[in-house]
Design an enzyme around this catalytic site. Structure first.
Site, PDB file in Angstrom:
ATOM      1  CD  GLN A  57      93.682  27.046  12.912  1.00 21.66           C
ATOM      2  OE1 GLN A  57      92.543  27.422  12.649  1.00 21.66           O
ATOM      3  NE2 GLN A  57      93.980  26.421  14.034  1.00 21.66           N
ATOM      4  CE  LYS A  78      88.968  26.906  13.920  1.00 25.07           C
ATOM      5  NZ  LYS A  78      90.240  27.595  14.206  1.00 25.07           N
ATOM      6  CG  ASP A  81      90.496  33.076  16.704  1.00 26.52           C
ATOM      7  OD1 ASP A  81      89.571  32.270  16.905  1.00 26.52           O
ATOM      8  OD2 ASP A  81      91.442  32.841  15.928  1.00 26.52           O
TER       9      ASP A  81
END
Length: 294
Positions: A97, A53, A120
């Site tokens: 994460q 990422k 997200d």
């Protein structure tokens, strides 16, 4: 032979376009978009995902702020960091994460993120907007990536039977909500307690599988001409990466299918970048990114 839905190629073209877009903002004297990435602990898979990422952010021109916290970080310490990032006007998106260590309540962490920075798309406010059909919410990255891919390859949804195997908040539920928002298809969501899974998958015009079980879907479980989206990524004992679908057998019956690797995975990362730039655009007074228009 099935059409291979090449997520790697499409993701690269999206990143190339985003790179040009960000370069134009910088030329105009605007700051770069910024994404804060928080990793707690030393899970090897999570470290790989975060590295990918961050490398993608660097390529596009997104400023990646990395916070690697030790395994024994308390929930209160993590919440304090999120609070600081929520209040930083130069931070557009915040990504924590997953999975988190077991002593940290994942739901509380997700809910602590400012929903306007929830890159997200997992915050209840963004999920609620998706569920009620509102357009201003942030869409979770994997479903958004799948949607962009199907649109790119002109997969027709109208009056199709879509079967989703896996009912997670990350993929299954928001994916179903995307289809429902457009009212083009009829949706069936299956899960671990579904009786006679084959009876559902066999009827699917579009089959999306996201459960994390290697080769769960075999050729006898699909009909001719099906479109198969394989979200699973599993490492076998010999080190080979495979999806939740028996690719070699199913591709002989499918109209189109995603490979593993090189299908949904790259599109998830590309969608993370799209969401970050879209949040940035809105903060700068521009419209949201067109790829997020569902």
């Amino acid at each position: 032979m099935a059409l291979i839905l090449d997520g790697k190629k499409l993701a690269q073209s999206i990143k190339d376009e985003l790179k040009k877009e960000v370069e134009e903002y910088v030329k105009k004297g605007l700051r770069q978009p910024a994404l804060a990435v928080i990793l707690v602990g030393n899970d090897p898979a999570s470290e790989v995902y975060v590295r990918n990422k961050r490398e993608s952010c660097k390529y596009v021109g997104i400023n990646s702020l990395f916070f690697h916290l030790p395994e024994n970080t308390t929930q209160e310490e993590l919440l304090e960091l999120i609070g600081k990032l929520n209040g930083d006007d130069d931070v557009d998106g915040i990504l924590v994460q997953l999975p988190l260590p077991s002593h940290i309540n994942t739901n509380e962490i997700i809910e602590a993120i400012n929903p306007l920075k929830d890159v997200d798309g997992f915050h209840p406010e963004n999920m609620g907007k998706l569920a009620t059909g509102k357009s201003e919410g942030i869409i979770p990255c994997t479903p958004l990536g799948i949607w962009i891919m199907m649109k790119h390859y002109k997969i027709n949804f109208l009056r199709k039977d879509v079967v989703i195997v896996g009912a997670s908040n990350i993929v299954g539920k928001p994916m179903g909500l995307l289809f429902l928002k457009n009212e083009d298809a009829t949706i069936t969501i299956c899960h671990r307690n579904t009786k006679d899974l084959k009876s559902h998958t066999k009827n699917a015009d579009i089959l999306i599988v996201a459960v994390g079980k290697p080769n769960l879907i075999t050729a006898d479980m699909v009909k001719e001409g099906v479109v198969v989206i394989d979200v699973g990524i599993n490492r076998l004992e010999n080190g080979k990466l495979v999806g939740d679908v028996d690719f070699e057998a199913v591709k002989e019956k499918a109209f189109a299918i995603t490979p593993v690797p090189g299908g949904v995975g790259p599109m998830t990362v590309a969608s993370l970048l799209v969401n970050t730039v879209s949040i940035y655009r809105k903060k700068m007074g521009f419209s949201k990114h067109p790829l997020t228009e569902i």
